[in-house]
Write a protein that holds these residues in place. Sequence first.
Motif, PDB file in Angstrom:
ATOM      1  N   GLU A  28     112.683  39.672 -52.920  1.00  0.00           N
ATOM      2  CA  GLU A  28     113.257  40.870 -52.314  1.00  0.00           C
ATOM      3  C   GLU A  28     112.317  42.056 -52.590  1.00  0.00           C
ATOM      4  OE1 GLU A  28     117.697  42.667 -52.070  1.00  0.00           O
ATOM      5  OE2 GLU A  28     116.891  42.529 -54.109  1.00  0.00           O
ATOM      6  N   ILE A  29     112.064  42.854 -51.547  1.00  0.00           N
ATOM      7  CA  ILE A  29     111.242  44.060 -51.738  1.00  0.00           C
ATOM      8  C   ILE A  29     112.171  45.222 -52.074  1.00  0.00           C
ATOM      9  CG2 ILE A  29     109.441  45.532 -50.770  1.00  0.00           C
ATOM     10  CD1 ILE A  29     109.019  43.603 -48.546  1.00  0.00           C
ATOM     11  N   VAL A  30     111.756  46.025 -53.032  1.00  0.00           N
ATOM     12  CA  VAL A  30     112.538  47.218 -53.371  1.00  0.00           C
ATOM     13  C   VAL A  30     111.640  48.433 -53.149  1.00  0.00           C
ATOM     14  CG1 VAL A  30     113.752  48.461 -55.194  1.00  0.00           C
ATOM     15  CG2 VAL A  30     113.931  45.953 -55.033  1.00  0.00           C
ATOM     16  N   ILE A  31     112.143  49.368 -52.343  1.00  0.00           N
ATOM     17  CA  ILE A  31     111.317  50.523 -51.972  1.00  0.00           C
ATOM     18  C   ILE A  31     112.051  51.831 -52.267  1.00  0.00           C
ATOM     19  CG2 ILE A  31     110.089  51.686 -50.065  1.00  0.00           C
ATOM     20  CD1 ILE A  31     110.484  48.784 -48.649  1.00  0.00           C
ATOM     21  N   GLY A  32     111.337  52.755 -52.878  1.00  0.00           N
ATOM     22  CA  GLY A  32     111.833  54.120 -53.050  1.00  0.00           C
ATOM     23  C   GLY A  32     110.770  55.073 -52.503  1.00  0.00           C
ATOM     24  N   LEU A  33     111.200  56.173 -51.908  1.00  0.00           N
ATOM     25  CA  LEU A  33     110.225  57.058 -51.268  1.00  0.00           C
ATOM     26  C   LEU A  33     110.304  58.480 -51.809  1.00  0.00           C
ATOM     27  CD1 LEU A  33     110.582  56.039 -47.513  1.00  0.00           C
ATOM     28  CD2 LEU A  33     108.687  55.531 -49.030  1.00  0.00           C
ATOM     29  N   GLU A  34     109.141  59.087 -51.937  1.00  0.00           N
ATOM     30  CA  GLU A  34     109.070  60.522 -52.219  1.00  0.00           C
ATOM     31  C   GLU A  34     108.455  61.151 -50.980  1.00  0.00           C
ATOM     32  OE1 GLU A  34     106.740  60.895 -55.818  1.00  0.00           O
ATOM     33  OE2 GLU A  34     107.976  59.357 -56.753  1.00  0.00           O
ATOM     34  N   VAL A  35     109.293  61.817 -50.196  1.00  0.00           N
ATOM     35  CA  VAL A  35     108.802  62.441 -48.971  1.00  0.00           C
ATOM     36  C   VAL A  35     108.453  63.902 -49.271  1.00  0.00           C
ATOM     37  CG1 VAL A  35     109.429  63.172 -46.636  1.00  0.00           C
ATOM     38  CG2 VAL A  35     110.092  60.900 -47.464  1.00  0.00           C
ATOM     39  N   HIS A  36     107.220  64.272 -48.941  1.00  0.00           N
ATOM     40  CA  HIS A  36     106.796  65.669 -49.099  1.00  0.00           C
ATOM     41  C   HIS A  36     106.899  66.323 -47.734  1.00  0.00           C
ATOM     42  CE1 HIS A  36     104.949  64.957 -53.108  1.00  0.00           C
ATOM     43  NE2 HIS A  36     104.886  63.731 -52.630  1.00  0.00           N
ATOM     44  N   ALA A  37     107.794  67.280 -47.628  1.00  0.00           N
ATOM     45  CA  ALA A  37     108.017  67.931 -46.345  1.00  0.00           C
ATOM     46  C   ALA A  37     107.651  69.403 -46.470  1.00  0.00           C
ATOM     47  CB  ALA A  37     109.471  67.784 -45.929  1.00  0.00           C
ATOM     48  N   GLN A  38     106.734  69.846 -45.629  1.00  0.00           N
ATOM     49  CA  GLN A  38     106.337  71.257 -45.663  1.00  0.00           C
ATOM     50  C   GLN A  38     107.460  72.122 -45.115  1.00  0.00           C
ATOM     51  OE1 GLN A  38     102.509  72.242 -43.926  1.00  0.00           O
ATOM     52  NE2 GLN A  38     103.191  74.321 -43.497  1.00  0.00           N
ATOM     53  N   VAL A  39     107.856  73.122 -45.889  1.00  0.00           N
ATOM     54  CA  VAL A  39     108.931  74.013 -45.464  1.00  0.00           C
ATOM     55  C   VAL A  39     108.473  74.836 -44.259  1.00  0.00           C
ATOM     56  CG1 VAL A  39     110.350  75.996 -46.143  1.00  0.00           C
ATOM     57  CG2 VAL A  39     109.836  74.189 -47.811  1.00  0.00           C
ATOM     58  N   VAL A  76     122.333  51.646 -42.999  1.00  0.00           N
ATOM     59  CA  VAL A  76     122.333  51.471 -44.462  1.00  0.00           C
ATOM     60  C   VAL A  76     122.364  52.854 -45.101  1.00  0.00           C
ATOM     61  CG1 VAL A  76     121.318  49.287 -45.182  1.00  0.00           C
ATOM     62  CG2 VAL A  76     119.851  51.042 -44.203  1.00  0.00           C
ATOM     63  N   LYS A  77     122.970  52.907 -46.260  1.00  0.00           N
ATOM     64  CA  LYS A  77     123.001  54.162 -47.014  1.00  0.00           C
ATOM     65  C   LYS A  77     121.800  54.177 -47.955  1.00  0.00           C
ATOM     66  CE  LYS A  77     127.292  55.572 -45.932  1.00  0.00           C
ATOM     67  NZ  LYS A  77     127.425  56.651 -44.953  1.00  0.00           N
ATOM     68  N   VAL A  78     121.074  55.273 -47.980  1.00  0.00           N
ATOM     69  CA  VAL A  78     120.017  55.459 -48.969  1.00  0.00           C
ATOM     70  C   VAL A  78     120.380  56.702 -49.777  1.00  0.00           C
ATOM     71  CG1 VAL A  78     117.579  55.979 -49.349  1.00  0.00           C
ATOM     72  CG2 VAL A  78     118.244  54.340 -47.585  1.00  0.00           C
ATOM     73  N   ARG A  79     120.469  56.519 -51.077  1.00  0.00           N
ATOM     74  CA  ARG A  79     120.840  57.651 -51.932  1.00  0.00           C
ATOM     75  C   ARG A  79     119.634  58.553 -52.197  1.00  0.00           C
ATOM     76  NH1 ARG A  79     122.674  54.477 -56.868  1.00  0.00           N
ATOM     77  NH2 ARG A  79     121.032  53.173 -55.985  1.00  0.00           N
ATOM     78  N   ILE A  80     119.879  59.840 -52.211  1.00  0.00           N
ATOM     79  CA  ILE A  80     118.841  60.815 -52.556  1.00  0.00           C
ATOM     80  C   ILE A  80     119.018  61.142 -54.034  1.00  0.00           C
ATOM     81  CG2 ILE A  80     118.022  63.182 -52.165  1.00  0.00           C
ATOM     82  CD1 ILE A  80     117.519  61.365 -49.785  1.00  0.00           C
ATOM     83  N   GLU A  81     117.912  61.090 -54.772  1.00  0.00           N
ATOM     84  CA  GLU A  81     117.995  61.419 -56.196  1.00  0.00           C
ATOM     85  C   GLU A  81     117.929  62.929 -56.400  1.00  0.00           C
ATOM     86  OE1 GLU A  81     115.225  59.205 -58.718  1.00  0.00           O
ATOM     87  OE2 GLU A  81     115.077  61.001 -59.967  1.00  0.00           O
ATOM     88  N   ARG A  82     117.010  63.581 -55.664  1.00  0.00           N
ATOM     89  CA  ARG A  82     116.819  65.013 -55.839  1.00  0.00           C
ATOM     90  C   ARG A  82     115.918  65.560 -54.744  1.00  0.00           C
ATOM     91  NH1 ARG A  82     113.441  65.938 -61.068  1.00  0.00           N
ATOM     92  NH2 ARG A  82     112.426  67.631 -59.964  1.00  0.00           N
ATOM     93  N   SER A  84     114.008  59.624 -52.984  1.00  0.00           N
ATOM     94  CA  SER A  84     115.122  58.693 -52.743  1.00  0.00           C
ATOM     95  C   SER A  84     115.304  57.797 -53.961  1.00  0.00           C
ATOM     96  CB  SER A  84     114.838  57.827 -51.518  1.00  0.00           C
ATOM     97  OG  SER A  84     114.050  56.710 -51.894  1.00  0.00           O
ATOM     98  N   MET A  85     116.445  57.172 -54.030  1.00  0.00           N
ATOM     99  CA  MET A  85     116.634  56.095 -55.007  1.00  0.00           C
ATOM    100  C   MET A  85     115.975  54.843 -54.418  1.00  0.00           C
ATOM    101  SD  MET A  85     118.523  57.475 -57.434  1.00  0.00           S
ATOM    102  CE  MET A  85     119.925  56.703 -58.209  1.00  0.00           C
ATOM    103  N   PRO A  86     115.743  53.822 -55.247  1.00  0.00           N
ATOM    104  CA  PRO A  86     115.083  52.609 -54.724  1.00  0.00           C
ATOM    105  C   PRO A  86     116.068  51.767 -53.920  1.00  0.00           C
ATOM    106  CG  PRO A  86     115.521  52.359 -57.061  1.00  0.00           C
ATOM    107  CD  PRO A  86     115.945  53.746 -56.702  1.00  0.00           C
TER     108      PRO A  86
END
Lengths: 496, 493
Positions: free
Chosen positions: B22-33, B133-139, B174-176
């Motif tokens: 199983e692959i587990v993925i978490g993402l840190e998206v950098h979004a320019q304001v 699917v639900k993806v939880r946001i950590e912060r 995101s959470m993984p």
Amino acid sequence: MTDNSELTDLTLAQARDGLRGKAFTARELTQSYLNAMNDADALNCFITKTPDKALAMADEADTRLMRGEGRPLDGLPLGIKDLFCTQDVLTTAGSHILDGFTPRYESTVTNNLWQDGAVMLGKLNMDEFAMGSSNENSYYGPVTNPWRRSGGETKLVPGGSSGGSAAAVAAGLVAAATGTDTGGSIRQPAAFTGIVGMKPTYGRCSRWGIVAFASSLDQAGPLARSVQDSALLLTSMVGHDPKDSTSINAPVPDFESAMTGEMKGLRVGIPKEYRVEGMPEEIDRYWRQGMDWCRAAGAEIVDISLPHTRYALPAYYIVAPAEASSNLARYDGVRYGLRCKSDDITDMYEQTRSQGFGDEVKRRVLMGTYVLSAGYYDAYYLKAQKVRTLISRDFSQAFNKVDLILTPTAPDAAFGIGEKANDPISMYLNDVFTVPVNLAGLPGLSLPVGLNAQGLPLGLQLIGKALDEETLFRAGGALEEAAGFNATPTRWWRDV
Amino acid sequence: MSTKHPHESGHKLIAGATGDWEIVIGLEVHAQVSSKAKLFSGANTEYGAEPNSQVSLVDAAMPGMLPVINRYCVQQAVRTGLGLKAKINTISVFDRKNYFYPDLPQGYQISQFKFPIVGEGEVTVDLADGETVKVRIERLHLEQDAGKSIHDLHPDLSFVDLNRSGVALMEIVSMPDMRSSLEAAAYVRKVRAIVRYLGTCDGNMEQGSMRADVNVSVRRPGEPLGTRCEIKNVNSIRFMSQAIEYEARRQIDIIEEGGVIKQETRQFDSKTSTTSAMRSKEEAHDYRYFPDPDLLPLELDEQWIEKIKATLPELPDEKKSRFMSDYGLSAYDAGVLVAEKDRAAFFERVAIGRDSKLASNWVTGEFFGALNKAGLNIENSPISANQLGKLIDLISDKTVSGRIAKQVFEIMFEFGGDPAQIIEKKGLKQVTDLTAIELEIDKVIAAHPGKVAQVKDKPKMMGWFVGQVMQSTGGKANPQAVNQLLRKKLGLG
């Protein structure tokens, strides 16, 4: 009034009144100071002299004074610590790494002074990046204290880091000067040179345009020949500045008018923890003398305790270097100042910073880097912040009982150049009475009260509640009058 | 609509030599304001300006310069947090992240470490099959962007462009919770849709206003999380999918050969579609985070947050449910339409007062298809919602058949013009005149007596007759009328 040939003997307030009364012109006053400056190269107070600028500013002031449009500081010649960025004038922070750095902007504090009509004589020597208590850490060489021990010729330090400012004021090379105080850098040199030094409440003076040492502690203030002069200067220096997020938006009183000459009803706290071991008896004696003067001026003396005082110095030497290690990261040779040539970026950084910074700066950058490192942060930086909170609480509890606190400014008088150069800890102990005030962000004023057996000036420190500089000026004025300190150093440097 | 939780998505397992993974993925998206000014200075943020033309004294870290927070950027971060259904922290703290790099003038980046402005939230990710699917946001935290080093202008020297230095970024962590590259891609698309709806980030990955750090690990189903590797700065959704696929396979191969995964930072090479470890020198940072003493803790007023909440637009999820309930669209069609705000708005302009199913089919089918083929978007579309609506009206009132309408659409798309006029000019108007149709039918029947005989036994041959009639009328005959008349004439009742 004093003979016009010695215009430099006038206090700031006297000179102001003289200018307004047209007893002399700003150009004459400025020229007297330029002459005094040029006679005093032996003291090494200046990094940069700006005579042309000074005379041009003086002429502008004269024009206004002639028209009766005089501003609060019109025509008063000042020296500026070389930590303040001054537009089109070399600004070095006493460091090799800022070689050739000429800002295109003016610090808020100096801009306030020029707006009020003051004249700039030049940029004053200082410990590199304001790190030091003796002014021996300047790339431009040490400053010599105008005071010498009776009968001796040993060169003494003026204290630091605003050593150039203090020495220039004491020697009559400037009417007054700006300084900055991170752990005592205004008050300790003021005490060492027999003048008045004032560090206002943190946030009173904008830090915008002042080269940063430790941002949460740095605060600008005046060094002057009298309490009134420092009140006069501070009134122009302070004010809310939206460009500094830590600047306080509070009304600015006219500090000069706070000086009523008495201390009726004031409760003066004497902290028992400030009686340190090995402190010369003379300092203790002047301290007790100070209490008597307070009583005589109508105040009540109250014994207080500031129980966490002994942790202040260690906490300071964690917090200040930590902030400095980060604040000084921008001096990397990429955009301004010194750059050592190299084919490799890391090597360029290393060469530039090892050649550009002096030993004390390197020591503090290393200490600061260490205390912020992974695994040490909690044990050092976080702990120091907790200590800081406790020290603030000590003061606020004390201020439930008293209106101000009286202590010695420094544990000893000025010492010889080189005497403590190899003993950083003993050097750091110079700030033992001043550092807690910075940690708590409070205002502190040092005033000269007398000479020690060797003929060197000693100072007492007044500590006030946050934003209550007025009480310090009031009490300071009363003590100044009681002490009647009017000794000046002999002008030996003119013959050197 | 059904919602799957990550742990249930067993069908995404991938096969290794020794069993399923199983692959587990978490993402840190950098979004320019989206903001005209930078996070701590008033300098401009416009994309594509001359190098070093948008640099304030603060951005260049001149001695004595101080940061002052841009309230608008804070408001944008709060808006985004609310859009991610996340907790807004009324007190947050800016920290310094210390490291040396020529494009980082201060020698530290101002970021938020321990106390971010936005806490936990949740994103509903729409998958291609209409499932979610639900993806939880950590912060979510605010931070400064760095400048750009340019190495290809001079053989021996590097240059630095500080235009980006100090630009506000939101890092959305995101959470993984993702289990395939498809889910990760869908997550990024959804986050992009949300910020675009909110107007807090333009989401242009090709201009660098959105990029992602991708954390990938693998494990046996049901086992604890494996050791992750972080792939830095992936700047397109396609590259992200490739990076995940490659990285998962690499990790599985290592483990199956008895090796262990080393936690490390890796980079993606788009030419080879592979990832490789970054030099340890580049990653071995001790950032020495500590609260920035130049900035006070950021305190937000609850009422101010409520005010921002009141100005939030309808977001993709709500719009999707509304499209399903108000327009009777399928989850899939609704999902396609709301994926981009302007596409959803276009659809609504077409659908209002018309057959919504027909509108949806035309918008998602012909219209999006033509746009994609031409590499265009709604903004520069040659057909307006009004024009497309008119064409649909002409179908509904039977002026043209659906088939002819497609021809008209193609003409409109290529040359522009009003559909009614095109139909008039080209003589494409549907023949509803029964005598005219009858005439054509009679001709066909007369010409093919054999087929007429056969059709009685093989009713399926009706289609052939319809085709013939349509052909002879140039497609303009009303298909229903043709059908009816043919049945009667052929005696099929």
